[in-house]
Structure formats: structure tokens, C-alpha cells
Design a protein around this motif. Structure first.
Motif, PDB file in Angstrom:
ATOM      1  N   SER A  75       0.702  -1.201   0.122  1.00  0.00           N
ATOM      2  CA  SER A  75      -0.173  -0.027  -0.126  1.00  0.00           C
ATOM      3  C   SER A  75       0.969   1.310  -0.033  1.00  0.00           C
ATOM      4  O   SER A  75       0.364   2.410  -0.450  1.00  0.00           O
ATOM      5  CB  SER A  75      -0.944  -0.072   1.152  1.00  0.00           C
ATOM      6  N   THR A  78       4.612   3.594  -4.082  1.00  0.00           N
ATOM      7  CA  THR A  78       3.800   4.660  -5.111  1.00  0.00           C
ATOM      8  C   THR A  78       4.596   4.705  -6.455  1.00  0.00           C
ATOM      9  O   THR A  78       3.879   5.075  -7.396  1.00  0.00           O
ATOM     10  CB  THR A  78       3.922   5.969  -4.519  1.00  0.00           C
ATOM     11  N   LYS A  80       5.939   7.354  -7.388  1.00  0.00           N
ATOM     12  CA  LYS A  80       5.221   8.539  -7.820  1.00  0.00           C
ATOM     13  C   LYS A  80       6.317   9.543  -8.644  1.00  0.00           C
ATOM     14  O   LYS A  80       5.974  10.556  -9.248  1.00  0.00           O
ATOM     15  CB  LYS A  80       4.604   9.470  -6.749  1.00  0.00           C
ATOM     16  N   ASP A 113       3.458  -6.154 -15.440  1.00  0.00           N
ATOM     17  CA  ASP A 113       2.005  -6.510 -15.335  1.00  0.00           C
ATOM     18  C   ASP A 113       1.728  -7.785 -15.763  1.00  0.00           C
ATOM     19  O   ASP A 113       1.390  -8.122 -16.820  1.00  0.00           O
ATOM     20  CB  ASP A 113       1.351  -5.618 -16.515  1.00  0.00           C
ATOM     21  N   ASN A 118      -2.732 -11.745  -9.690  1.00  0.00           N
ATOM     22  CA  ASN A 118      -2.989 -10.330  -9.303  1.00  0.00           C
ATOM     23  C   ASN A 118      -1.772  -9.715  -8.263  1.00  0.00           C
ATOM     24  O   ASN A 118      -2.007  -8.738  -7.975  1.00  0.00           O
ATOM     25  CB  ASN A 118      -4.316 -10.263  -8.559  1.00  0.00           C
ATOM     26  N   SER A 120       1.056  -7.883  -8.229  1.00  0.00           N
ATOM     27  CA  SER A 120       1.991  -7.131  -9.006  1.00  0.00           C
ATOM     28  C   SER A 120       1.716  -5.911  -8.567  1.00  0.00           C
ATOM     29  O   SER A 120       0.504  -5.361  -7.933  1.00  0.00           O
ATOM     30  CB  SER A 120       1.671  -7.349 -10.371  1.00  0.00           C
ATOM     31  N   VAL A 122       1.275  -3.402 -10.395  1.00  0.00           N
ATOM     32  CA  VAL A 122       0.370  -2.770 -11.145  1.00  0.00           C
ATOM     33  C   VAL A 122      -1.121  -3.025 -10.633  1.00  0.00           C
ATOM     34  O   VAL A 122      -1.972  -2.160 -10.924  1.00  0.00           O
ATOM     35  CB  VAL A 122       0.352  -3.521 -12.713  1.00  0.00           C
ATOM     36  N   LYS A 123      -1.485  -4.127 -10.237  1.00  0.00           N
ATOM     37  CA  LYS A 123      -2.784  -4.470  -9.578  1.00  0.00           C
ATOM     38  C   LYS A 123      -3.103  -4.294  -8.128  1.00  0.00           C
ATOM     39  O   LYS A 123      -4.076  -3.946  -7.696  1.00  0.00           O
ATOM     40  CB  LYS A 123      -3.072  -5.778 -10.118  1.00  0.00           C
ATOM     41  N   PRO A 126      -0.397   1.186  -5.198  1.00  0.00           N
ATOM     42  CA  PRO A 126      -0.646   2.482  -5.882  1.00  0.00           C
ATOM     43  C   PRO A 126       0.144   3.099  -6.962  1.00  0.00           C
ATOM     44  O   PRO A 126      -0.361   3.769  -7.650  1.00  0.00           O
ATOM     45  CB  PRO A 126      -0.595   3.464  -4.605  1.00  0.00           C
ATOM     46  N   ASN A 128       0.506   1.228  -9.601  1.00  0.00           N
ATOM     47  CA  ASN A 128      -0.454   1.070 -10.674  1.00  0.00           C
ATOM     48  C   ASN A 128       0.089   1.240 -12.024  1.00  0.00           C
ATOM     49  O   ASN A 128      -0.401   1.616 -13.049  1.00  0.00           O
ATOM     50  CB  ASN A 128      -1.677   2.204 -10.665  1.00  0.00           C
ATOM     51  N   ARG A 129       1.554   0.742 -11.980  1.00  0.00           N
ATOM     52  CA  ARG A 129       2.297   0.706 -13.415  1.00  0.00           C
ATOM     53  C   ARG A 129       3.350  -0.341 -13.622  1.00  0.00           C
ATOM     54  O   ARG A 129       3.588  -0.814 -12.605  1.00  0.00           O
ATOM     55  CB  ARG A 129       2.513   2.003 -13.727  1.00  0.00           C
ATOM     56  N   ASP A 130       3.569  -0.647 -14.613  1.00  0.00           N
ATOM     57  CA  ASP A 130       4.700  -1.404 -14.970  1.00  0.00           C
ATOM     58  C   ASP A 130       6.034  -0.907 -14.839  1.00  0.00           C
ATOM     59  O   ASP A 130       6.281   0.127 -15.656  1.00  0.00           O
ATOM     60  CB  ASP A 130       4.453  -2.096 -16.379  1.00  0.00           C
TER      61      ASP A 130
END
Length: 442
Positions: A75, A78, A80, A113, A118, A120, A122-123, A126, A128-130
Motif C-alpha cells: 500500500s 507509489t 510517484k 503487469d 494479481n 503485482s 500494477v494491480k 498504488p 499502478n504501473r509496469d
């Protein structure tokens, strides 16, 4: 019928030729050439363990933290500030010719990905990217080879037999159907990585937990090479790899392998850990690197990015300083071979591929006379690499009637030294020849 037979024959010949390419020593040597010339790779341990700054996967395996608390880090992962182009720029600046990034560690969290489950970033995070795909794309734009780290172990998968220290879960021999389900899963991930990213190099880990037969190591190698015959594989596939991978500590004597690679961290850990401030200095990394290359190997130098995708300043500094030194001394490092045996010169050495140029590596601020023993060649010229300063030398102890060469003393004056490691270039009149006898003894 004839067309069918010809088609079958063609398919059989294609498979046969591909298999020969995979096993023929000459073919393997040809595909290993770029690796032998590369000398330097950057290892990247990116994963959810950077959130809390704890050991990658091993922290829950060794009971430092519960598995549930370890996985809560998902969690906080990120990415980011992840900028794959800046990462690739840094790899390029370091002088590295290849980079290896984690696609999945022992914790089972895929950094790409995956369609196999599930778990990863990606899934399930946060981010949420390869992470892998854009990095490989940026590396290839810069002419850098791409390597995929993949853990055969998966301590999160319900069909994996369990932790080394956990005897409560099943043994492979007692539930082979379950083990086959896991093999289908991990081989499926290898297939999708192979198809999606086409790695130039595969860096397996964790093979020690099972035999080659249990992993189906030969099949794994075939899965990779049938799609990409030029791919090379490290030695952690139970005997089905192409090169050896000593870890962290440099071998005291020259390894007896055709190709080998020392993987080493910049501090004490593979992944990012806030508490680990035991950074190796640029001088230490450069002298280790020179020693590796002199002994015919590559250095795979590891960095551990933070959870937001940034690289610690200390690691950036080391890679930049290493890169500046590499740029100055590239001639003596890349596309060379391991140097002359220890004892002829008290320091690392390398040779040009035609063996007519000998490079001597001198650590620190050394000045004065340097000694070279047993050189049975004429020296045409000695210069300091990177600044072109010409050096003088003299031969001591050469007796006209004896085949034993004299000692070469090279004068290294103040003011020409590199701040980390100076490299001297000796141009010889012929390929290097060394006297390996016992002096004047009969």
C-alpha cells in the motif's frame, strides 16, 4: 504428401539447428562476446521492501517481521517520482553496458503487469504501473543491454512448497500435482517476460531450493532460447546457465570460468534501507572494479531505489564518479581481456585483445618507481592514460647471455595521477610474452 514431408523436415531441421545453437560451444562463445566486452552492469533491486526499508523477502523468511506486515508495504509502494529515462541516463553515465532489474523477488510481487496472478505493483499497489517495460525501452534507446532478474522461489504462491525454515507446508514428493501447478505458474511468468520484454540476459535466483529436474531447468532454458536464441542466462539455473555469479566478495584467486560476474552492493544491502549508511566510496568501487576486470570478470553493481522511484544521492554520486573514471580510462577496461598473472606487477592489469598493449592500474596517489617483472618484450612507449603524459623507464638486471628478462622500473612522477586510480599504457613490440621460469637456476 511430399509438401507435408518437406514441411516436417524443415520444422525438424529448424528445431535441430536451434538446439545446436543453444549447446554448441562455438555458438555460445559468439553470443557471450558482448557480455565479455561489457565489463560493467548495474543491478537494480526495486520492490515493496523499500517502503519500510527492510530485507527484501528474507525479512519475513527469517522471522524479522510477519508475512502479513511485510505485505502491507504494497500500500506504500507509489513510484510517484519514477522516471525511467533518468534511470537509463544514469546507467549510461556510469559506463555500464547492461542493466538488470528485478521482475519478481522471492516475495512473489511482480514488478510488471503479469497475467498469471494479481500479485503485482500494477494491480495491488498504488504505483499502478509496469516498472520494467518503460525502463527497458529507455535502455534500448541508449544501446544498453537489458537484463531481467527473476526469482524461481515464490514464497507467496499458495502452491509453492514453503519457506526453507517452515516444515509445516507440503513436500514436492508428497504432492506432485500441486508442484506441477506451481511449475505451470512460474514458467508462465517466464514465458510472458520473454515475450513482452525479450531480455538480453536472464538473472535467475533461488535455484538452491530444488533440483534441476524439479525446476525443469532444461525446459526453462528452452522456453527462453526458443524465442530468443541470443539471450544469455546466469549460473543460477542448476547447471543450465552460461556464466558464474559470485556474490558480494571478490574471489581471492582468478576464477576458472570462461565468463563470470561479481554482483555487489554499494552499501550492505540489495534494496533501499534508510538505516544502512555504510556506503562504499567511489575509490573502493573503482579499485574493486579494476580487480574484477583484471581477473577476466564483470562487475554487476547494485543500487536500491526508494519506494517513490528515486535513487539515493549516495548511489547517484558513486555511479557518476565511476562513470567519469570509466570515460577517462575506457580503453583499458572495455573490450579488453584479463591481464597478466599476479606477481608480475603489484596491481591489476588488462590487455588489448591482440595482447600488444598492456595496461597497469596504480591505486591512490602512488608516485616514484613501479616494478614490472618477467616481461619478455620490448616496450615501445609508456604513457598515462587520460592525459597522455609520456613516462621513462629502465631495465635492471638483464644479462646478455641469459634468456631471463630484466626488471622494468617505470618512473611515475607527481602530478599525473588520477584522483582514484591511475592507468599506465604500455605499447609493446609484439604480443605480450612473459618469463615464468626460476631465474638463473638450472
Amino acid at each position: 504428401m511430399k509438401k507435408t514431408m518437406l514441411l516436417i523436415l524443415f520444422c525438424w531441421l529448424s528445431v535441430y539447428c536451434r538446439a545446436q545453437t543453444q549447446t554448441d560451444p562455438k555458438a555460445i562463445k559468439e553470443k557471450m562476446e558482448w557480455f565479455a566486452d561489457a565489463k560493467l552492469g548495474i543491478f537494480i533491486h526495486a520492490g515493496i521492501y523499500s517502503v519500510n526499508g527492510i530485507d527484501e523477502s528474507w525479512s519475513f523468511h527469517n522471522k524479522k517481521i510477519s508475512y502479513a506486515d511485510y505485505m502491507k508495504q504494497l500500500s506504500g509502494f507509489t513510484l510517484k517520482k519514477y522516471d525511467p529515462a533518468s534511470w537509463a541516463d544514469l546507467v549510461k553515465e556510469s559506463g555500464a553496458r547492461y542493466a538488470v532489474i528485478t521482475t519478481k523477488h522471492h516475495d512473489g510481487v511482480a514488478m510488471y503487469d503479469t497475467k498469471q496472478d494479481n500479485l503485482s505493483i500494477v494491480k495491488a499497489a498504488p504505483a499502478n504501473r509496469d516498472m520494467v517495460k518503460p525502463f527497458f525501452e529507455e535502455l534500448r534507446k541508449r544501446g544498453i543491454k537489458c537484463g531481467a532478474y527473476f526469482s524461481l522461489i515464490d514464497w507467496s504462491h499458495p502452491n509453492y512448497p514453503g519457506f526453507l525454515k517452515d516444515s509445516s507446508r507440503y513436500a514436492v514428493q508428497k504432492d506432485y500435482d500441486r508442484w506441477n501447478n506451481f511449475r505451470t505458474f512460474f514458467q508462465g511468468q517466464i514465458t510472458e517476460i520473454n515475450n513482452m520484454f525479450k531480455p538480453d540476459l536472464w538473472w535467475f535466483d533461488g535455484d538452491w531450493e530444488h533440483s534441476a529436474e524439479e525446476w525443469e531447468a532444461e525446459k526453462v532454458r528452452h522456453i527462453i532460447l526458443s524465442k530468443n536464441p541470443a539471450a544469455i542466462i546466469n549460473g543460477r539455473l542448476q547447471g543450465y546457465g552460461d556464466y558464474n555469479t559470485p556474490e558480494q566478495n571478490f574471489p581471492v584467486t582468478r576464477p576458472p570460468f570462461n565468463w563470470w560476474e561479481l554482483c555487489m552492493t554499494i552499501n550492505d544491502n540489495w534494496g533501499y534501507q534508510q538505516a544502512d549508511q555504510n556506503w562504499k566510496t567511489p575509490y573502493e568501487i573503482i579499485t574493486i572494479f579494476a580487480d574484477v576486470v583484471a581477473n577476466g570478470g564483470n562487475l554487476l553493481l547494485d543500487i536500491g531505489p526508494k519506494e517513490d522511484g528515486t535513487i539515493p544521492d549516495q548511489e547517484v554520486n558513486v555511479l557518476k564518479e565511476l562513470g567519469a573514471w570509466n570515460k577517462k580510462h575506457a580503453e583499458a577496461i572495455f573490450n579488453t581481456t584479463g591481464g597478466i598473472p599476479a606477481g608480475h606487477f603489484y596491481g591489476p592489469t588488462t590487455l588489448s585483445k591482440d595482447s600488444t598493449t598492456l595496461y597497469l592500474f596504480v591505486a591512490g596517489k602512488t608516485s616514484g618507481q613501479l616494478m614490472l617483472k618477467g616481461l619478455d618484450c620490448k616496450i615501445d612507449e609508456i604513457s598515462v592514460l587520460g592525459n597522455g603524459a609520456k613516462l621513462t623507464y629502465k631495465v635492471v638486471g638483464k644479462i646478455s647471455w641469459s634468456p631471463v628478462p630484466g626488471l622494468v622500473y617505470i618512473d611515475l612522477p607527481d602530478g599525473v595521477q588520477d584522483k582514484y586510480m591511475t592507468v599506465l599504457k604500455l605499447k609493446l613490440d609484439k604480443p605480450v610474452k612473459l618469463y615464468r621460469g626460476q631465474g638463473g637456476l638450472k
